[in-house]
Design a protein around this motif. Structure first.
Motif, PDB file in Angstrom:
ATOM      1  N   ARG A 275       2.031   6.804  10.753  1.00  0.00           N
ATOM      2  CA  ARG A 275       0.746   6.096  10.734  1.00  0.00           C
ATOM      3  C   ARG A 275       0.271   5.791  12.150  1.00  0.00           C
ATOM      4  NH1 ARG A 275       3.062   3.550   6.353  1.00  0.00           N
ATOM      5  NH2 ARG A 275       3.789   1.840   7.677  1.00  0.00           N
TER       6      ARG A 275
ATOM      7  N   GLN B 183      -5.372  10.839   6.434  1.00  0.00           N
ATOM      8  CA  GLN B 183      -4.239  11.443   5.725  1.00  0.00           C
ATOM      9  C   GLN B 183      -4.587  12.853   5.262  1.00  0.00           C
ATOM     10  OE1 GLN B 183      -2.946   8.891   2.510  1.00  0.00           O
ATOM     11  NE2 GLN B 183      -1.407   7.900   3.810  1.00  0.00           N
TER      12      GLN B 183
ATOM     13  N   SER C  87       1.193  10.618   1.670  1.00  0.00           N
ATOM     14  CA  SER C  87       1.001   9.207   1.351  1.00  0.00           C
ATOM     15  C   SER C  87       2.318   8.563   0.945  1.00  0.00           C
ATOM     16  CB  SER C  87      -0.023   9.050   0.233  1.00  0.00           C
ATOM     17  OG  SER C  87      -0.157   7.696  -0.148  1.00  0.00           O
TER      18      SER C  87
ATOM     19  N   GLU D 157       4.500   8.104   4.056  1.00  0.00           N
ATOM     20  CA  GLU D 157       4.036   7.002   4.906  1.00  0.00           C
ATOM     21  C   GLU D 157       4.333   5.642   4.293  1.00  0.00           C
ATOM     22  OE1 GLU D 157       0.030   7.180   6.227  1.00  0.00           O
ATOM     23  OE2 GLU D 157       0.342   8.942   7.509  1.00  0.00           O
TER      24      GLU D 157
END
Length: 273
Positions: free
Chosen positions: A20, A30, A45, A48
């Protein structure tokens, strides 16, 4: 539950935090990073947020898409529980003999014009005869017996500053470059420490808000007594090395801006021959 309590209780997710951070610094969504890395947005996703663990190959794909340095790629792999991919050898290691020979040849062929090699902290690792002679002429030969830092030499008030006629311009350009390189490597504690030391120097030019990468050339006007030398400096890197040390080396090459400067450098080289 307040935000601070939540953060204390949240499981550590070093890979997600790193991704991130790097994605934010590169202003990538993203979706954009996932596309460039060749993975799904959903998987990115999950990585992260810590819902899924990324494989070694996925981390390397993400590192490539983010254009991370080899040092940062190693850091990302270690955060994911994997061994480092890229070595970090001393420049004197036998494995780097070919690269060392290429650097030596580059410095030699640039005579009678100055050239130096710096590490990631801008420490001068090597200098050709022209660079050593020029620095000795300006600062005295005894100064060459102590470690040199390229940034500090130009930015500190007691080093080259009295001999740089266009010091405000040169200092601003060097600070912009140093700031850009420091911001690009927030995990490099050694580099960050050197950057903080530079920022504590007195009489620095005011910082600018321009976050773009600095240009590769810098015009430096040097004068001591009757000797005036104008130089254009260019920064070279060593292609696409697979070693951290080699990737972080910078070859700083300086060319004369006019015939008078070329003649002065040639005469200085003749004195040192």
């Amino acid at each position: 539950m307040d935000t601070r309590t939540f953060r204390r209780l949240r499981p550590a997710n070093p890979v997600g935090d790193l991704l991130r951070g790097w994605r934010s610094r590169r202003a990538l969504s993203q979706a954009e990073l996932a596309f460039q890395a060749g993975i799904s947005i959903k998987h990115l996703s999950y990585v992260e947020t810590g819902k899924a663990a990324a494989s070694r190959d996925i981390l390397l794909q993400l590192a490539s898409a983010l254009d991370l340095s080899l040092r940062d790629r190693n850091a990302l792999l270690e955060a994911g529980g994997f061994a480092r991919q890229y070595g970090e050898r001393d420049l004197s290691a036998p494995e780097l003999a070919e690269a060392r020979r290429a650097i030596d040849l580059l410095l030699l062929r640039h005579e009678p014009f100055p050239a130096i090699v710096t590490d990631r902290r801008w420490n001068v690792m090597q200098a050709n005869r022209a660079a050593s002679g020029l620095m000795s002429m300006l600062l005295g030969p005894e100064r060459m017996q102590r470690p040199l830092n390229h940034m500090r030499m130009f930015l500190a008030p007691d080093e080259l500053k009295p001999f740089v006629e266009n010091w405000p311009i040169v200092a601003a350009a060097l600070l912009a470059r140093a700031r850009h390189e420091a911001m690009a490597a927030p995990l490099d504690e050694a580099l960050q420490s050197t950057w903080r030391e530079l920022m504590r120097l007195p009489q620095l030019p005011a910082a600018t808000e321009d976050s773009s990468a600095p240009g590769p050339l810098c015009d430096v006007r040097l004068r001591k007594g009757d000797i005036g030398i104008g130089l254009i400096g260019a920064v070279l890197t060593l292609g696409t090395p697979q070693d951290v040390t080699l990737q972080e080396l910078r070859v700083e090459m300086f060319m004369p801006v006019d015939a008078a400067s070329e003649a002065a450098l040639t005469a200085l080289a003749a004195q040192d021959a």
